[in-house]
Design a protein around this motif. Structure first.
Motif, PDB file in Angstrom:
ATOM      1  N   GLU A 391     -15.092  -3.273  -3.576  1.00  0.00           N
ATOM      2  CA  GLU A 391     -14.632  -4.118  -2.469  1.00  0.00           C
ATOM      3  C   GLU A 391     -13.212  -4.618  -2.708  1.00  0.00           C
ATOM      4  O   GLU A 391     -12.397  -4.678  -1.770  1.00  0.00           O
ATOM      5  N   ILE A 392     -12.908  -4.980  -3.958  1.00  0.00           N
ATOM      6  CA  ILE A 392     -11.534  -5.400  -4.288  1.00  0.00           C
ATOM      7  C   ILE A 392     -10.562  -4.263  -4.002  1.00  0.00           C
ATOM      8  O   ILE A 392      -9.514  -4.447  -3.347  1.00  0.00           O
ATOM      9  N   ALA A 393     -10.901  -3.066  -4.483  1.00  0.00           N
ATOM     10  CA  ALA A 393     -10.025  -1.907  -4.262  1.00  0.00           C
ATOM     11  C   ALA A 393      -9.878  -1.619  -2.780  1.00  0.00           C
ATOM     12  O   ALA A 393      -8.779  -1.293  -2.303  1.00  0.00           O
ATOM     13  N   ALA A 394     -10.968  -1.747  -2.041  1.00  0.00           N
ATOM     14  CA  ALA A 394     -10.929  -1.431  -0.610  1.00  0.00           C
ATOM     15  C   ALA A 394     -10.034  -2.394   0.153  1.00  0.00           C
ATOM     16  O   ALA A 394      -9.186  -1.983   0.961  1.00  0.00           O
ATOM     17  N   VAL A 395     -10.174  -3.693  -0.091  1.00  0.00           N
ATOM     18  CA  VAL A 395      -9.390  -4.651   0.682  1.00  0.00           C
ATOM     19  C   VAL A 395      -7.917  -4.602   0.295  1.00  0.00           C
ATOM     20  O   VAL A 395      -7.024  -4.736   1.149  1.00  0.00           O
ATOM     21  N   VAL A 396      -7.627  -4.391  -1.002  1.00  0.00           N
ATOM     22  CA  VAL A 396      -6.225  -4.256  -1.406  1.00  0.00           C
ATOM     23  C   VAL A 396      -5.633  -2.979  -0.817  1.00  0.00           C
ATOM     24  O   VAL A 396      -4.484  -2.970  -0.346  1.00  0.00           O
ATOM     25  N   SER A 397      -6.393  -1.903  -0.816  1.00  0.00           N
ATOM     26  CA  SER A 397      -5.921  -0.657  -0.201  1.00  0.00           C
ATOM     27  C   SER A 397      -5.640  -0.866   1.285  1.00  0.00           C
ATOM     28  O   SER A 397      -4.642  -0.352   1.819  1.00  0.00           O
ATOM     29  N   TYR A 398      -6.485  -1.631   1.930  1.00  0.00           N
ATOM     30  CA  TYR A 398      -6.310  -1.872   3.367  1.00  0.00           C
ATOM     31  C   TYR A 398      -5.036  -2.654   3.647  1.00  0.00           C
ATOM     32  O   TYR A 398      -4.222  -2.249   4.492  1.00  0.00           O
ATOM     33  N   ILE A 399      -4.817  -3.765   2.928  1.00  0.00           N
ATOM     34  CA  ILE A 399      -3.631  -4.560   3.244  1.00  0.00           C
ATOM     35  C   ILE A 399      -2.348  -3.849   2.829  1.00  0.00           C
ATOM     36  O   ILE A 399      -1.274  -4.122   3.382  1.00  0.00           O
ATOM     37  N   ARG A 400      -2.424  -2.900   1.904  1.00  0.00           N
ATOM     38  CA  ARG A 400      -1.235  -2.144   1.499  1.00  0.00           C
ATOM     39  C   ARG A 400      -0.891  -1.021   2.469  1.00  0.00           C
ATOM     40  O   ARG A 400       0.216  -0.475   2.422  1.00  0.00           O
ATOM     41  N   THR A 401      -1.835  -0.674   3.341  1.00  0.00           N
ATOM     42  CA  THR A 401      -1.596   0.467   4.236  1.00  0.00           C
ATOM     43  C   THR A 401      -1.735   0.126   5.712  1.00  0.00           C
ATOM     44  O   THR A 401      -1.328   0.926   6.565  1.00  0.00           O
ATOM     45  N   ALA A 402      -2.292  -1.037   6.041  1.00  0.00           N
ATOM     46  CA  ALA A 402      -2.490  -1.401   7.449  1.00  0.00           C
ATOM     47  C   ALA A 402      -1.211  -1.956   8.065  1.00  0.00           C
ATOM     48  O   ALA A 402      -0.255  -2.285   7.359  1.00  0.00           O
ATOM     49  N   TRP A 403      -1.199  -2.032   9.387  1.00  0.00           N
ATOM     50  CA  TRP A 403      -0.137  -2.691  10.154  1.00  0.00           C
ATOM     51  C   TRP A 403       1.252  -2.111   9.878  1.00  0.00           C
ATOM     52  O   TRP A 403       2.266  -2.807   9.948  1.00  0.00           O
ATOM     53  N   GLY A 404       1.314  -0.854   9.520  1.00  0.00           N
ATOM     54  CA  GLY A 404       2.602  -0.224   9.232  1.00  0.00           C
ATOM     55  C   GLY A 404       3.064  -0.388   7.804  1.00  0.00           C
ATOM     56  O   GLY A 404       4.156   0.087   7.445  1.00  0.00           O
ATOM     57  N   ASN A 405       2.292  -1.044   6.941  1.00  0.00           N
ATOM     58  CA  ASN A 405       2.662  -1.170   5.528  1.00  0.00           C
ATOM     59  C   ASN A 405       2.672   0.201   4.865  1.00  0.00           C
ATOM     60  O   ASN A 405       1.873   1.075   5.200  1.00  0.00           O
ATOM     61  N   THR A 406       3.561   0.386   3.928  1.00  0.00           N
ATOM     62  CA  THR A 406       3.773   1.713   3.334  1.00  0.00           C
ATOM     63  C   THR A 406       3.346   1.791   1.871  1.00  0.00           C
ATOM     64  O   THR A 406       3.797   2.658   1.130  1.00  0.00           O
ATOM     65  N   GLY A 407       2.474   0.871   1.443  1.00  0.00           N
ATOM     66  CA  GLY A 407       1.940   0.956   0.094  1.00  0.00           C
ATOM     67  C   GLY A 407       0.903   2.062  -0.003  1.00  0.00           C
ATOM     68  O   GLY A 407       0.635   2.780   0.963  1.00  0.00           O
ATOM     69  N   THR A 408       0.327   2.216  -1.165  1.00  0.00           N
ATOM     70  CA  THR A 408      -0.691   3.249  -1.373  1.00  0.00           C
ATOM     71  C   THR A 408      -2.017   2.596  -1.752  1.00  0.00           C
ATOM     72  O   THR A 408      -2.047   1.476  -2.261  1.00  0.00           O
ATOM     73  N   PRO A 409      -3.129   3.284  -1.522  1.00  0.00           N
ATOM     74  CA  PRO A 409      -4.434   2.745  -1.899  1.00  0.00           C
ATOM     75  C   PRO A 409      -4.572   2.624  -3.415  1.00  0.00           C
ATOM     76  O   PRO A 409      -3.840   3.265  -4.166  1.00  0.00           O
ATOM     77  N   VAL A 410      -5.488   1.773  -3.835  1.00  0.00           N
ATOM     78  CA  VAL A 410      -5.762   1.599  -5.255  1.00  0.00           C
ATOM     79  C   VAL A 410      -7.233   1.911  -5.521  1.00  0.00           C
ATOM     80  O   VAL A 410      -8.058   1.908  -4.601  1.00  0.00           O
ATOM     81  N   SER A 411      -7.555   2.191  -6.757  1.00  0.00           N
ATOM     82  CA  SER A 411      -8.914   2.585  -7.105  1.00  0.00           C
ATOM     83  C   SER A 411      -9.711   1.417  -7.662  1.00  0.00           C
ATOM     84  O   SER A 411      -9.153   0.404  -8.101  1.00  0.00           O
ATOM     85  N   ALA A 412     -11.032   1.582  -7.675  1.00  0.00           N
ATOM     86  CA  ALA A 412     -11.908   0.578  -8.265  1.00  0.00           C
ATOM     87  C   ALA A 412     -11.640   0.430  -9.757  1.00  0.00           C
ATOM     88  O   ALA A 412     -11.791  -0.656 -10.325  1.00  0.00           O
ATOM     89  N   ALA A 413     -11.222   1.515 -10.408  1.00  0.00           N
ATOM     90  CA  ALA A 413     -10.905   1.455 -11.837  1.00  0.00           C
ATOM     91  C   ALA A 413      -9.731   0.515 -12.098  1.00  0.00           C
ATOM     92  O   ALA A 413      -9.713  -0.216 -13.098  1.00  0.00           O
ATOM     93  N   GLU A 414      -8.733   0.516 -11.204  1.00  0.00           N
ATOM     94  CA  GLU A 414      -7.592  -0.385 -11.356  1.00  0.00           C
ATOM     95  C   GLU A 414      -8.038  -1.842 -11.219  1.00  0.00           C
ATOM     96  O   GLU A 414      -7.577  -2.718 -11.954  1.00  0.00           O
ATOM     97  N   ALA A 415      -8.912  -2.089 -10.250  1.00  0.00           N
ATOM     98  CA  ALA A 415      -9.431  -3.444 -10.072  1.00  0.00           C
ATOM     99  C   ALA A 415     -10.227  -3.881 -11.296  1.00  0.00           C
ATOM    100  O   ALA A 415     -10.092  -5.004 -11.778  1.00  0.00           O
ATOM    101  N   ASN A 416     -11.033  -2.985 -11.817  1.00  0.00           N
ATOM    102  CA  ASN A 416     -11.856  -3.301 -12.979  1.00  0.00           C
ATOM    103  C   ASN A 416     -11.006  -3.602 -14.209  1.00  0.00           C
ATOM    104  O   ASN A 416     -11.310  -4.505 -14.988  1.00  0.00           O
ATOM    105  N   GLN A 417      -9.920  -2.845 -14.374  1.00  0.00           N
ATOM    106  CA  GLN A 417      -9.034  -3.045 -15.524  1.00  0.00           C
ATOM    107  C   GLN A 417      -8.440  -4.440 -15.540  1.00  0.00           C
ATOM    108  O   GLN A 417      -8.263  -5.052 -16.596  1.00  0.00           O
ATOM    109  N   LEU A 418      -8.149  -4.982 -14.354  1.00  0.00           N
ATOM    110  CA  LEU A 418      -7.507  -6.287 -14.274  1.00  0.00           C
ATOM    111  C   LEU A 418      -8.500  -7.427 -14.303  1.00  0.00           C
ATOM    112  O   LEU A 418      -8.104  -8.600 -14.410  1.00  0.00           O
TER     113      LEU A 418
END
Length: 424
Positions: A391-418
Motif C-alpha cells: 500500500e505504501i508503494a502503491a500510494v507513493v507510485s500514484y502521487i509520483r505519476t498522477a496529475w501530470g507528475n513525471t516521477g516513476t513508480p516505486v516497489s514494495a521492497a523500497e518501502a520495506n527497506q525504509l
C-alpha cells in the motif's frame, strides 16, 4: 521584521544580553556596520553562530548546549562532535581567536592537527576574520561545561588522520569569501551565507564515495549518507529546483518552514528550527536572491525498476489508497491547501529521481518545525502501522505519476527497506 517578532526572538536568542540584534557583518561592509556598544561583538557572534547552525551539531540530544558528544554516523564510522564551551580543560577555554580562526578557515586545530571534514570547514573557510572573531567572542560567554570529548569510532583505515591530507587535496580549497563586484551587495550577502556559514552545499551537493563533492555539481541535490533523506536541487531548474519559486516562497520556507510551494521535514526541519528562523529578513531575502541565481543543472530522469504492467497495477491501487487516506488533506486532484497541506500535483519534491523522501513521509509522517512565523504547524500522521509495504508503494507510485507528475513508480521492497530507518 515586526516589533513582536524581534522581542520574542531576543528572549529566546539573547536572554540576558538584551533585545538588540545587530546585523551580521557584510563582506566588504562589515566594519562600517558594526555597532559601537561593548556587547555588540557578542550579540553579532550569537547571530552568526545561529546562521552557521553550530548548536545543531555541537549539542547532543538531552545534552548541554555546545558541549558536544553528538554522534555523527558516516559510511566510514561514527564521529562525535566536540565540546566548544569555554571550559578550559575539556572545551575551548584555552583557545585564542587566532586558533579558532585557524579551525574555521584551515580545518585545523590550533596545534595544527587535522579536522575530519564532518566539520564543514570547506564552507567555513569562506567566513571572514571579523565574523570568526565575533563567533569566538560569543562562545566565550556560553556556560562552560566539563565534558570530555568522545573518541571517534572509525573503521580502518579511516581512523588514520593522515588520510585527511588526500581528501583535502581533492576537495578543499582554502580562502575567505571574495565579493563579486559585478553583483549587488544583496547577492553577495546571500552568496556569503549560502556558500559559507550556511554550508548549504554540504547536503545539497551530491556526495561521492570519498565523502567529498564536486564544484561542477554544486547545489544539484543528493542523498544524505546514513540519513536516507534526499536534499533537493537548489538550482534554478524548473523541473527539479527553484525555478518556479518566487523570492517570497523561498524566504517563507527558510524562516517559517512552510510556503505555498511546500514544507520542510527531516534534516531541513532542524536547520530551520535551530538556525534559519532566527535570521534577519534582509539576510533571508539575500539568500533567496542568490539561490534564484544559481545556474540550472540537468537532472537525471527517474528510471523505474518496475515493468509497465506492475507500474499500472500499482498506480491503480494507489488511487484507492490515496482517496481513502490522503485526499481529505491534499485534495482529490493533489491541489492541497497551502501553506499547511502541500500541493502534490506538480510538486518537484514528489517527482525527484529519488523517492526516498516521499516514502519516508508516508511511513513516518511528521511536522514542519514550530517557528516564529508558524508556531503551531500542521502535521501528517504516520502510516507505517496502518498501511502495508504494498500500500505504501502503491500510494507513493500514484502521487509520483498522477496529475501530470513525471516521477516513476516505486516497489514494495523500497518501502520495506525504509521501514527500518529510524524517523528523524
Amino acid at each position: 521584521m515586526s516589533i513582536v517578532r524581534k522581542l520574542v526572538r531576543s528572549i529566546r536568542l539573547t536572554g540576558a544580553l538584551g533585545a538588540v540584534i545587530v546585523l551580521a557583518g557584510l563582506p566588504g561592509q562589515a566594519q562600517q556596520q558594526q555597532a559601537a556598544t561593548p556587547g555588540s561583538i557578542v550579540e553579532r557572534g550569537e547571530y552568526l553562530a545561529r546562521a552557521g547552525d553550530c548548536i545543531a551539531c555541537h549539542t547532543a540530544p538531552e545534552g548541554k548546549v555546545f558541549a558536544g558528544g553528538r554522534a555523527m554516523p558516516t559510511p566510514f564510522g561514527t564521529l562525535y562532535t566536540s565540546n566548544i564551551t569555554p571550559e578550559p580543560e575539556t572545551g575551548i577555554g584555552k583557545w585564542t581567536a587566532d586558533g579558532f580562526y585557524r579551525t574555521m578557515h584551515e580545518g585545523r586545530f590550533p596545534d595544527g592537527g587535522l579536522l575530519y571534514p564532518a566539520m564543514p570547514f570547506a564552507s567555513y573557510t569562506k567566513v571572514i576574520r571579523e565574523d570568526s572573531d565575533a563567533i569566538f567572542a560569543y562562545l566565550r560567554t556560553v556556560e562552560p561545561v566539563v565534558k570530555k570529548n568522545t573518541p571517534h569510532d572509525l573503521q580502518f583505515p579511516y581512523n588514520n588522520r593522515s588520510l585527511i591530507l588526500g581528501w583535502r587535496t581533492l576537495f578543499f580549497s582554502e580562502g575567505a569569501f571574495t565579493p563579486d563586484p559585478s553583483k549587488s551587495d544583496e547577492w553577495n550577502r546571500g552568496a556569503y551565507l549560502v556558500e559559507g556559514l550556511g554550508h548549504c552545499g554540504m547536503c545539497h551537493t551530491p556526495i561521492n564515495a570519498l565523502g567529498g563533492n564536486s564544484a561542477s555539481q554544486a547545489f544539484q541535490g543528493g542523498l544524505i549518507p546514513m540519513q536516507y533523506w534526499y536534499a533537493p536541487s537548489l538550482t534554478s531548474n524548473k523541473e527539479a529546483g527553484l525555478g518556479d519559486w518566487s523570492i517570497k516562497d523561498i524566504t517563507d520556507l527558510l524562516q517559517k518552514g512552510i510556503s505555498n510551494q511546500g514544507a520542510v521535514y527531516g534534516p531541513m526541519a532542524d536547520v530551520v528550527f535551530n538556525s534559519l528562523q532566527y535570521l534577519d529578513d534582509k539576510d533571508t531575502q539575500a539568500m533567496a536572491v542568490y539561490l534564484k541565481s544559481i545556474a540550472q543543472d540537468s537532472p537525471r530522469a527517474p528510471v523505474s525498476q518496475l515493468t509497465t504492467s506492475e507500474s499500472s497495477l500499482l498506480t491503480s491501487f494507489g488511487k484507492v489508497v490515496y482517496d481513502r487516506h490522503c485526499a481529505s488533506c491534499h485534495g482529490a486532484n493533489g491541489e492541497g491547501r497551502t501553506p499547511h497541506y502541500p500541493i502534490l500535483a506538480g510538486n518537484q519534491s514528489i517527482q525527484m529521481q529519488s523517492a526516498v523522501n516521499a516514502i519516508r513521509m508516508v511511513l513516518n509522517g511528521g511536522y514542519p518545525p514550530a517557528t516564529f512565523g508558524n508556531p503551531m504547524p500542521h502535521g501528517m500522521p504516520p502510516f507505517s502501522v496502518t498501511l502495508s509495504d504494498d500500500e505504501i508503494a502503491a500510494v507513493v507510485s500514484y502521487i509520483r505519476t498522477a496529475w501530470g507528475n513525471t516521477g516513476t513508480p516505486v516497489s514494495a521492497a523500497e518501502a520495506n527497506q525504509l521501514r527500518s530507518v529510524p524517523p528523524l
